[in-house]
Design a protein around this motif. Sequence first.
Motif, PDB file in Angstrom:
ATOM      1  N   GLY A 157     -19.870  -9.600   0.711  1.00  0.00           N
ATOM      2  CA  GLY A 157     -20.947  -8.689   0.474  1.00  0.00           C
ATOM      3  C   GLY A 157     -20.655  -7.109   0.887  1.00  0.00           C
ATOM      4  N   GLY A 158     -19.811  -6.983   1.201  1.00  0.00           N
ATOM      5  CA  GLY A 158     -19.142  -5.733   1.892  1.00  0.00           C
ATOM      6  C   GLY A 158     -18.643  -4.817   0.571  1.00  0.00           C
ATOM      7  N   ARG A 159     -18.381  -3.671   1.080  1.00  0.00           N
ATOM      8  CA  ARG A 159     -17.702  -2.536   0.111  1.00  0.00           C
ATOM      9  C   ARG A 159     -16.308  -2.035   0.749  1.00  0.00           C
ATOM     10  NH1 ARG A 159     -21.896   1.737   0.762  1.00  0.00           N
ATOM     11  NH2 ARG A 159     -22.048   0.490   2.484  1.00  0.00           N
ATOM     12  N   ALA A 160     -15.276  -1.960  -0.071  1.00  0.00           N
ATOM     13  CA  ALA A 160     -14.053  -1.532   0.363  1.00  0.00           C
ATOM     14  C   ALA A 160     -13.385  -0.893  -0.696  1.00  0.00           C
ATOM     15  CB  ALA A 160     -13.369  -2.919   0.951  1.00  0.00           C
ATOM     16  N   ARG A 161     -12.153  -0.162  -0.293  1.00  0.00           N
ATOM     17  CA  ARG A 161     -11.252   0.199  -1.155  1.00  0.00           C
ATOM     18  C   ARG A 161      -9.919   0.345  -0.437  1.00  0.00           C
ATOM     19  NH1 ARG A 161     -10.642   6.206  -0.585  1.00  0.00           N
ATOM     20  NH2 ARG A 161     -12.519   6.947   0.960  1.00  0.00           N
ATOM     21  N   PHE A 162      -8.787   0.361  -0.981  1.00  0.00           N
ATOM     22  CA  PHE A 162      -7.331   0.331  -0.425  1.00  0.00           C
ATOM     23  C   PHE A 162      -6.627   1.580  -0.661  1.00  0.00           C
ATOM     24  CE2 PHE A 162      -3.053  -0.796  -1.142  1.00  0.00           C
ATOM     25  CZ  PHE A 162      -2.489  -1.192   0.151  1.00  0.00           C
ATOM     26  N   ILE A 163      -6.046   2.030   0.485  1.00  0.00           N
ATOM     27  CA  ILE A 163      -5.098   2.959   0.298  1.00  0.00           C
ATOM     28  C   ILE A 163      -3.789   2.592   1.163  1.00  0.00           C
ATOM     29  CG2 ILE A 163      -4.378   5.376   0.886  1.00  0.00           C
ATOM     30  CD1 ILE A 163      -7.509   6.007   1.254  1.00  0.00           C
ATOM     31  N   ALA A 164      -2.561   2.618   0.320  1.00  0.00           N
ATOM     32  CA  ALA A 164      -1.306   2.357   0.815  1.00  0.00           C
ATOM     33  C   ALA A 164      -0.591   3.475   1.415  1.00  0.00           C
ATOM     34  CB  ALA A 164      -0.359   1.913  -0.372  1.00  0.00           C
ATOM     35  N   ALA A 165      -0.130   3.206   2.524  1.00  0.00           N
ATOM     36  CA  ALA A 165       0.683   4.431   3.342  1.00  0.00           C
ATOM     37  C   ALA A 165       1.390   3.793   4.227  1.00  0.00           C
ATOM     38  CB  ALA A 165      -0.335   5.395   4.022  1.00  0.00           C
ATOM     39  N   ASP A 166       2.663   4.561   4.554  1.00  0.00           N
ATOM     40  CA  ASP A 166       3.668   4.165   5.381  1.00  0.00           C
ATOM     41  C   ASP A 166       3.337   5.196   6.632  1.00  0.00           C
ATOM     42  OD1 ASP A 166       5.848   3.688   6.982  1.00  0.00           O
ATOM     43  OD2 ASP A 166       7.501   4.476   5.427  1.00  0.00           O
ATOM     44  N   LEU A 167       2.958   4.531   7.808  1.00  0.00           N
ATOM     45  CA  LEU A 167       2.782   5.183   8.971  1.00  0.00           C
ATOM     46  C   LEU A 167       3.877   5.599   9.712  1.00  0.00           C
ATOM     47  CD1 LEU A 167      -0.535   3.404  10.264  1.00  0.00           C
ATOM     48  CD2 LEU A 167      -0.292   4.838   8.571  1.00  0.00           C
ATOM     49  N   SER A 168       5.101   5.300   9.310  1.00  0.00           N
ATOM     50  CA  SER A 168       6.213   5.740  10.060  1.00  0.00           C
ATOM     51  C   SER A 168       6.606   7.231   9.519  1.00  0.00           C
ATOM     52  CB  SER A 168       7.320   4.837  10.045  1.00  0.00           C
ATOM     53  OG  SER A 168       7.746   4.707   8.507  1.00  0.00           O
ATOM     54  N   GLU A 169       5.871   7.653   8.376  1.00  0.00           N
ATOM     55  CA  GLU A 169       6.036   8.965   7.823  1.00  0.00           C
ATOM     56  C   GLU A 169       4.928   9.802   8.079  1.00  0.00           C
ATOM     57  OE1 GLU A 169       9.042   9.901   6.352  1.00  0.00           O
ATOM     58  OE2 GLU A 169       9.972   7.726   6.467  1.00  0.00           O
TER      59      GLU A 169
END
Length: 247
Positions: free
Chosen positions: A54-66
Amino acid sequence: MTIFEGSTALVTGATSGIGYAIAIELARQGAEVVVHGRNAERGAKAVQDIENVGGRARFIAADLSEADDVRRLAAEAGEVDILINNAGIYGFAPTVETDDADFDAHFGTNVRAPYILVQKLVPAMIERGHGNVVNISTVAADKPAAGAGIYGASKAALDLLTKLWADEFGEAGIRVNAVSPGPVETEGSAELGDIVEGLGRTRALQRVGQADEIAKAVAFVASPAASYINGVVLPVDGGSRAERPAA
């Protein structure tokens, strides 16, 4: 529950383990969750799982080493009310076997990435007059663990920043805390075999923790119920055992 209704939470490393459990818990309590990870397929599954409860979400890809990719993540996330700096890497090696790449990877992901996200996202929290940052630390940050020097040192740096940020932003109504898990059963820890089970036996509760137990603690620290908790590194580790006299 709708404790976080109207709030947006960014959870880094949210496609598995503790981060996934935190994302699910915050969504259950009403937050719209920005799921961060590196794998789009796992990100889509996490978003679907959140929607299934019942939640709301979206996805973002990222490389945290950069560093530049971290800045892009902050820009794409937009206005964030709750920042959970969960993503981290942990490698185990003695000092003489740790190379420059290992060192840079740990401090880049475990320290610089949270630093940049705070730098980019907290100013808007200040403008709105409210916000929360919760950093995920480790018991290895204040107790030396063999082979985990770089990992523990990077998390110790994050603990120090937690306390600094609590002071730096507290007057503006922004709370910054950390949650410090003990041994926890996750997909990642399963790769360590019996080591995690053995660590569980060093705790007063004589067991490893579950990811949802850490998630509930994080949700509490970020909630209005913890409105006077600021600059704290909260151990969620099953308790320390008392010293036993030598036989």
